[in-house]
Design a protein around this motif. Sequence first.
Motif, PDB file in Angstrom:
ATOM      1  N   GLY A 220       4.993   0.000   9.720  1.00 48.85           N
ATOM      2  CA  GLY A 220       3.844  -0.339   8.875  1.00 48.85           C
ATOM      3  C   GLY A 220       4.168  -1.271   7.717  1.00 48.85           C
ATOM      4  O   GLY A 220       3.307  -1.531   6.872  1.00 48.85           O
ATOM      5  N   CYS A 221       5.402  -1.791   7.654  1.00 47.79           N
ATOM      6  CA  CYS A 221       5.778  -2.640   6.502  1.00 47.79           C
ATOM      7  C   CYS A 221       4.781  -3.794   6.330  1.00 47.79           C
ATOM      8  O   CYS A 221       4.312  -4.074   5.219  1.00 47.79           O
ATOM      9  N   CYS A 224       1.237  -3.789   4.473  1.00 46.08           N
ATOM     10  CA  CYS A 224       1.141  -4.073   3.029  1.00 46.08           C
ATOM     11  C   CYS A 224       1.810  -5.406   2.682  1.00 46.08           C
ATOM     12  O   CYS A 224       1.305  -6.157   1.858  1.00 46.08           O
ATOM     13  N   HIS A 225       2.984  -5.646   3.291  1.00 46.31           N
ATOM     14  CA  HIS A 225       3.715  -6.894   3.019  1.00 46.31           C
ATOM     15  C   HIS A 225       3.396  -7.889   4.131  1.00 46.31           C
ATOM     16  O   HIS A 225       4.276  -8.285   4.897  1.00 46.31           O
ATOM     17  N   LEU A 236      -1.063  -1.229  -5.109  1.00 44.74           N
ATOM     18  CA  LEU A 236      -0.928  -0.017  -4.304  1.00 44.74           C
ATOM     19  C   LEU A 236       0.154   0.895  -4.865  1.00 44.74           C
ATOM     20  O   LEU A 236       1.050   0.453  -5.585  1.00 44.74           O
ATOM     21  N   ASN A 238       3.225   3.048  -3.771  1.00 48.92           N
ATOM     22  CA  ASN A 238       4.102   3.237  -2.607  1.00 48.92           C
ATOM     23  C   ASN A 238       4.958   4.504  -2.729  1.00 48.92           C
ATOM     24  O   ASN A 238       5.988   4.639  -2.079  1.00 48.92           O
ATOM     25  N   PHE A 262       0.949  -0.665  -8.276  1.00 52.68           N
ATOM     26  CA  PHE A 262       1.570  -1.916  -8.720  1.00 52.68           C
ATOM     27  C   PHE A 262       1.308  -3.003  -7.693  1.00 52.68           C
ATOM     28  O   PHE A 262       1.029  -2.734  -6.528  1.00 52.68           O
ATOM     29  N   PRO A 265       4.965  -6.643  -4.075  1.00 55.04           N
ATOM     30  CA  PRO A 265       5.760  -7.861  -4.265  1.00 55.04           C
ATOM     31  C   PRO A 265       5.890  -8.666  -2.975  1.00 55.04           C
ATOM     32  O   PRO A 265       5.939  -8.092  -1.886  1.00 55.04           O
ATOM     33  N   LEU A 267       8.101 -10.532  -0.348  1.00 50.72           N
ATOM     34  CA  LEU A 267       9.489 -10.228   0.027  1.00 50.72           C
ATOM     35  C   LEU A 267      10.309 -11.490   0.281  1.00 50.72           C
ATOM     36  O   LEU A 267      11.472 -11.412   0.671  1.00 50.72           O
ATOM     37  N   TYR A 276      15.348  -3.385  -7.518  1.00 50.83           N
ATOM     38  CA  TYR A 276      13.990  -3.453  -6.991  1.00 50.83           C
ATOM     39  C   TYR A 276      13.004  -2.481  -7.647  1.00 50.83           C
ATOM     40  O   TYR A 276      13.395  -1.517  -8.261  1.00 50.83           O
ATOM     41  N   MET A 277      11.752  -2.756  -7.406  1.00 50.99           N
ATOM     42  CA  MET A 277      10.573  -2.005  -7.860  1.00 50.99           C
ATOM     43  C   MET A 277      10.238  -2.357  -9.325  1.00 50.99           C
ATOM     44  O   MET A 277      11.032  -3.009  -9.997  1.00 50.99           O
ATOM     45  N   HIS A 278       9.053  -1.912  -9.785  1.00 55.16           N
ATOM     46  CA  HIS A 278       8.556  -2.348 -11.105  1.00 55.16           C
ATOM     47  C   HIS A 278       9.537  -2.049 -12.232  1.00 55.16           C
ATOM     48  O   HIS A 278       9.544  -2.730 -13.250  1.00 55.16           O
ATOM     49  N   VAL A 288      16.031   0.872  -1.041  1.00 54.73           N
ATOM     50  CA  VAL A 288      14.596   0.684  -0.790  1.00 54.73           C
ATOM     51  C   VAL A 288      14.239   1.236   0.598  1.00 54.73           C
ATOM     52  O   VAL A 288      13.266   1.976   0.764  1.00 54.73           O
ATOM     53  N   TYR A 292      11.595   4.325   1.852  1.00 54.06           N
ATOM     54  CA  TYR A 292      10.509   4.286   2.845  1.00 54.06           C
ATOM     55  C   TYR A 292      10.790   5.216   4.021  1.00 54.06           C
ATOM     56  O   TYR A 292       9.880   5.850   4.553  1.00 54.06           O
ATOM     57  N   ASP A 303      -0.172   5.689  -0.995  1.00 62.17           N
ATOM     58  CA  ASP A 303      -0.868   5.128   0.159  1.00 62.17           C
ATOM     59  C   ASP A 303      -0.382   5.842   1.430  1.00 62.17           C
ATOM     60  O   ASP A 303       0.811   6.071   1.602  1.00 62.17           O
TER      61      ASP A 303
HETATM   62  C1  HEC Z   1       1.379   1.074   1.239  1.00 61.62           C
HETATM   63  C2  HEC Z   1       1.876  -0.287   1.138  1.00 61.62           C
HETATM   64  C3  HEC Z   1       3.349  -0.501   1.393  1.00 61.62           C
HETATM   65  C4  HEC Z   1       4.062  -0.283   2.536  1.00 61.62           C
HETATM   66  C5  HEC Z   1       3.592   0.363   3.845  1.00 61.62           C
HETATM   67  C6  HEC Z   1       5.380  -0.813   2.304  1.00 61.62           C
HETATM   68  N1  HEC Z   1       5.468  -1.315   1.038  1.00 61.62           N
HETATM   69 FE1  HEC Z   1       7.097  -2.155   0.226  1.00 61.62          FE
HETATM   70  N2  HEC Z   1       6.156  -2.180  -1.604  1.00 61.62           N
HETATM   71  C7  HEC Z   1       4.843  -1.789  -1.837  1.00 61.62           C
HETATM   72  C8  HEC Z   1       4.606  -1.781  -3.263  1.00 61.62           C
HETATM   73  C9  HEC Z   1       3.294  -1.434  -3.962  1.00 61.62           C
HETATM   74  C10 HEC Z   1       5.812  -2.172  -3.874  1.00 61.62           C
HETATM   75  C11 HEC Z   1       6.076  -2.306  -5.378  1.00 61.62           C
HETATM   76  C12 HEC Z   1       6.245  -0.945  -6.020  1.00 61.62           C
HETATM   77  C13 HEC Z   1       6.735  -1.002  -7.447  1.00 61.62           C
HETATM   78  O1  HEC Z   1       6.754  -2.078  -8.052  1.00 61.62           O
HETATM   79  O2  HEC Z   1       7.104   0.036  -7.987  1.00 61.62           O
HETATM   80  C14 HEC Z   1       6.767  -2.414  -2.783  1.00 61.62           C
HETATM   81  C15 HEC Z   1       8.084  -2.829  -2.974  1.00 61.62           C
HETATM   82  C16 HEC Z   1       8.942  -3.159  -1.943  1.00 61.62           C
HETATM   83  C17 HEC Z   1      10.239  -3.760  -2.124  1.00 61.62           C
HETATM   84  C18 HEC Z   1      10.854  -4.137  -3.465  1.00 61.62           C
HETATM   85  C19 HEC Z   1      10.612  -5.588  -3.752  1.00 61.62           C
HETATM   86  C20 HEC Z   1      10.931  -5.974  -5.164  1.00 61.62           C
HETATM   87  O3  HEC Z   1      10.959  -7.188  -5.412  1.00 61.62           O
HETATM   88  O4  HEC Z   1      11.118  -5.111  -6.040  1.00 61.62           O
HETATM   89  C21 HEC Z   1      10.773  -3.954  -0.883  1.00 61.62           C
HETATM   90  C22 HEC Z   1      12.109  -4.598  -0.557  1.00 61.62           C
HETATM   91  C23 HEC Z   1       9.818  -3.446   0.078  1.00 61.62           C
HETATM   92  N3  HEC Z   1       8.725  -2.957  -0.608  1.00 61.62           N
HETATM   93  C24 HEC Z   1      10.020  -3.454   1.439  1.00 61.62           C
HETATM   94  C25 HEC Z   1       9.212  -2.733   2.316  1.00 61.62           C
HETATM   95  C26 HEC Z   1       9.576  -2.423   3.683  1.00 61.62           C
HETATM   96  C27 HEC Z   1      10.838  -2.891   4.388  1.00 61.62           C
HETATM   97  C28 HEC Z   1       8.576  -1.633   4.194  1.00 61.62           C
HETATM   98  C29 HEC Z   1       8.510  -0.948   5.532  1.00 61.62           C
HETATM   99  C30 HEC Z   1       9.584   0.001   5.780  1.00 61.62           C
HETATM  100  C31 HEC Z   1       7.580  -1.497   3.128  1.00 61.62           C
HETATM  101  N4  HEC Z   1       8.011  -2.160   2.009  1.00 61.62           N
HETATM  102  C32 HEC Z   1       6.400  -0.797   3.245  1.00 61.62           C
HETATM  103  C33 HEC Z   1       3.937  -1.461  -0.871  1.00 61.62           C
HETATM  104  C34 HEC Z   1       4.256  -1.115   0.439  1.00 61.62           C
END
Ligand code: HEC
Length: 344
Positions: A220-221, A224-225, A236, A238, A262, A265, A267, A276-278, A288, A292, A303
Motif C-alpha cells: 500500500g505504499c 499514499c506515496h 495523513l 501514519n 502531517f 513527504p 520520496l 526521517y519523519m516530521h 522507517v 511500516y 490511516d
Molecule cells: C497512510 C498513508 C501512508 C502509507 C500507506 C505509507 N506512508 Fe510513508 N509516510 C506517510 C506520512 C504521512 C509520512 C510523514 C509522517 C511524519 O512526518 O511524521 C510518511 C513518511 C515516510 C517516509 C519518511 C520520509 C521523510 O522524508 O521523512 C518514508 C521513507 C516513507 N514514508 C516510506 C513509505 C513506504 C516504503 C511505505 C510502504 C511500506 C509507506 N511509506 C506507506 C504516509 C504513508
Amino acid sequence: MNPMRVAIFLLLGLLCCTSACAPSGQPAPDPGAMWAVPAGFPEPPQPEDNRFTPQRWMLGRALFYEKALSRDSSIACASCHYAAFAFSDIHPVSLGVEGRPGSRNTPPLANLAYHPHFMREGGLATLEQQVAVPIQEHAEMDFNMVEAAERLAADPAYRQAALDAYGRQPDPFVLTRALAVFERSLFSGASAYDAWTAGYAELPPSAERGRILFFSERTGCASCHGGFLFSQFELLNNGLYMDYADPGLERLTNRPEDRGRFKVPSLRNVGLTAPYMHDGSLPDIQAVLAHYNAGGKEHANQDARVRPLDLSQAELDDLEAFLHSLTDWAFVSEPAFQNPKREE
Ligand code: HEC
Ligand code: HEC
C-alpha cells in the motif's frame, strides 16, 4: 552522520571545488536555462506576478546563501537546506541562530513548484508566504523581513539586482518573490527510476523487486506515496506515535481528529534525506520500513492503510534498494544550485 553519508558529502565537496576552482573565463551556468522541467513532468503553475526570469532566479539564489538574512548574520537558508542532501540536513531537528534547536526536521526542497501547500502541516499556500517564516522564527533566523530588506538595500550589488529583477529597491516584496523563484526552479527528475520509466535502463534486480512491492496492494505504499513525486501531499497520520508531542494539522484546526496528521513527504532523493519523519526520529530507511512492517503504533487517527505487513528482511531490503533508485545525483551536484560566491 553515518560514514557513507560523510563520504558522499566529501565527494560532493570535491566536485563542487573542482568547478569552483575552474580557471576564470569558464562559462558560468546560464541562468536562462534554469527553468528546466524534467522530461515526463507536467509544466507546473507559476504565480502571474512572479514568473521565472533569469534575473529573479540569480537574485533568489544569492539570497538563499545570504547569511545577512539572520539576526547575527550567522546562518542562511542553505545552513539548514544543503544541496548535497537534496536541500535537507542531517540533524533530527533543525538548528538555528546560536545553535537553537527547532522542533521539526528540515524537509528537502525539490519539485516545490508542484506542492499545493507548505510546512509539515501544510499551513501555507505559497512559497512566497513561506519565506517569512524561517526569517522570523526564533529558533531559525530570528530576524524580521523589514530589517533584513534594509540590510540588503545597503548593498549596491543587491540594489542593482533587485532593480534588474523587479524594477524596485530590495524590500520584503523582492526578498520573498526572488527566493520563491529560485526554490521553484529546484526540479529533480533524473534518478535511476526515471531512466527506467523512460525506458532507457533496467533497475538492478533488488530495486526492481522493491518497485513491484512498493506499488503492490500488499504494501500500500503507493496509495499514499503515489504519482510522479511519490506524494500527493495529503495530510495523513501514519501511526508514528501513540502520543504525538507535535500536534501536526491539529495545530491549525484545533480538531482532535487532525492530531498527528502531517504532509506526506515526497520520496524522491529519500536516500539522502535521513533522519526521517516530521521530528527526524527515525535514523535510517530500515527504521522507517520496520515502522511500516509493524503496522504503526495504532494512534486513533492512524490511516487504515498502515497495518502489519509481514514482509521478510529480504523484501525490506528490496524496498530499500528501490527507494535508493529515487536518488537524483545530478540534482544534488548541480553547480548552478550551489553557493554562487564559490564560483568567483
Ligand atoms: C497512510 C498513508 C501512508 C502509507 C500507506 C505509507 N506512508 Fe510513508 N509516510 C506517510 C506520512 C504521512 C509520512 C510523514 C509522517 C511524519 O512526518 O511524521 C510518511 C513518511 C515516510 C517516509 C519518511 C520520509 C521523510 O522524508 O521523512 C518514508 C521513507 C516513507 N514514508 C516510506 C513509505 C513506504 C516504503 C511505505 C510502504 C511500506 C509507506 N511509506 C506507506 C504516509 C504513508
Ligand atoms: C534553522 C534551519 C532552517 C533555516 C535557516 C531555514 N529553514 Fe526552511 N525549513 C526548516 C524546517 C525545520 C522546516 C519545516 C518547518 C515546519 O514544518 O514547521 C522548513 C521548511 C521549509 C519549507 C517548506 C517545505 C515543504 O515541503 O513544505 C521551505 C520552502 C523552506 N523551509 C525554505 C526555506 C528558505 C527559503 C529559507 C531561508 C529564507 C529557509 N527555509 C531557512 C529549517 C530551516
